[in-house]
Design a protein around this motif. Structure first.
Motif, PDB file in Angstrom:
ATOM      1  N   CYS B  85       0.862  -1.181   0.000  1.00  0.00           N
ATOM      2  CA  CYS B  85       0.000   0.000   0.000  1.00  0.00           C
ATOM      3  C   CYS B  85       0.900   1.233   0.000  1.00  0.00           C
ATOM      4  N   SER B 151       2.266  -1.856   4.906  1.00  0.00           N
ATOM      5  CA  SER B 151       1.588  -3.121   4.594  1.00  0.00           C
ATOM      6  C   SER B 151       0.080  -2.953   4.799  1.00  0.00           C
ATOM      7  N   PRO B 152      -0.742  -3.796   4.173  1.00  0.00           N
ATOM      8  CA  PRO B 152      -2.196  -3.710   4.373  1.00  0.00           C
ATOM      9  C   PRO B 152      -2.564  -3.766   5.860  1.00  0.00           C
ATOM     10  N   SER B 155      -2.672  -0.333   7.486  1.00  0.00           N
ATOM     11  CA  SER B 155      -3.498   0.705   6.854  1.00  0.00           C
ATOM     12  C   SER B 155      -4.225   1.581   7.874  1.00  0.00           C
ATOM     13  N   VAL B 183      -1.986   0.755  -4.652  1.00  0.00           N
ATOM     14  CA  VAL B 183      -1.613  -0.611  -4.256  1.00  0.00           C
ATOM     15  C   VAL B 183      -0.757  -1.226  -5.365  1.00  0.00           C
TER      16      VAL B 183
END
Lengths: 187, 187
Positions: B85, B151-152, B155, B183
């Motif tokens: 991300c 990283s996701p 988020s 992304v």
């Protein structure tokens, strides 16, 4: 283009006649007859020119409000009719300087070197404009270009000022400096 | 060209897929499919591109030695395999900000807004690289462009960080901000 961008061209044109070019530290610049100052970009080296320097005026990096107020109260702009002497002094600072943090650079700039205090003593006799080159898109040979002007009667004072600054702790970080002196007819 | 120059191209190419473009303050940027990041100049707008932003990495303007040491100890570089991300956030600050002196800007940046303290809490989850545009030769639409990746799983933390910064005194000087989210596939 950035409206704060100035280009300095060493060549055969321009209102300033170059009378002396001295490499203070590091590589020199080729000697030319005249300096032309353009408020804007110059994409290619003009015919007869031997060097071209660029820089943008910007916000102050070190001055405090108290110092700025003192400077603004005493300083004058470039271009007074009697200011027929000028100096263009490009400098570069070394990697050690640029790796210092803001508080460390400020400490050297003023607490140790009294850069503002020294400059203030020569106002309003010496007018100056600082141009930043380090963060331009182009890869510039210097980090700063400063243009000064003053009357012939203030020449000795100007020499004293540059000597004081060159003897400061701040100047131990300067790894290239060229001092270009110029004259013009009274406006 | 300046080796610290980066160009960000919003168009049809690049490894980042754009998933959201939001004008936080002021004018928006056109929505495009992808972002391409080039470490170097891009003289003309590429075919299919709708915008192009430039900036140079540079020395820190506000961090003290103590703050820098804390940042360096915790931060990681962009490009971790799991950091799929990203956010590209260009901002412009108003004329009032740029007329402040260094001590006044530092006071707002950290003493009032805790810019470094907030950022430190999100390290090493969020990696960032700041690019300066204000003193480029070109007339740029923003003063800074910051690229973040995470990283996701981080988020939510990233959203919290940008919300905290936007609620700070420093952000009252921001007169244009666009938030571009992206992304990519895992490297």
């Amino acid at each position: 283009m950035n409206p704060r961008l100035f280009t300095f061209v060493g060549g055969k044109e321009g209102s300033w006649s170059i009378v002396d070019v001295k490499a203070v530290v590091g590589d020199p610049l080729p000697v030319t007859e005249r300096l032309e100052i353009i408020n804007g970009p110059v994409p290619d080296m003009p015919d007869g020119a031997k060097w071209l320097l660029r820089g943008v005026t910007s916000n102050e990096r070190y001055a405090t409000r108290a110092e700025k107020d003192l400077l603004v109260a005493k300083q004058t702009g470039l271009g007074r009719s009697e200011a027929t002497c000028a100096a263009l002094i490009p400098i570069r600072k070394n990697a050690k300087w640029w790796s210092l943090t803001q508080d460390e650079r400020r400490g050297i700039f003023e607490d140790q070197s009294q850069h503002v205090k020294i400059g203030l003593r020569y106002l309003p006799a010496v007018a100056r404009r600082l141009h930043h080159c380090r963060d331009l898109s182009e890869c510039e040979p210097f980090d700063f270009v400063t243009l000064f002007d003053y009357s012939p009667a203030d020449s000795a004072a100007f020499e004293e000022m540059v000597s004081e600054l060159r003897a400061s702790e701040e100047w131990t970080f300067v790894d290239r400096e060229v001092d270009i002196r110029m004259v013009r007819d009274r406006a």
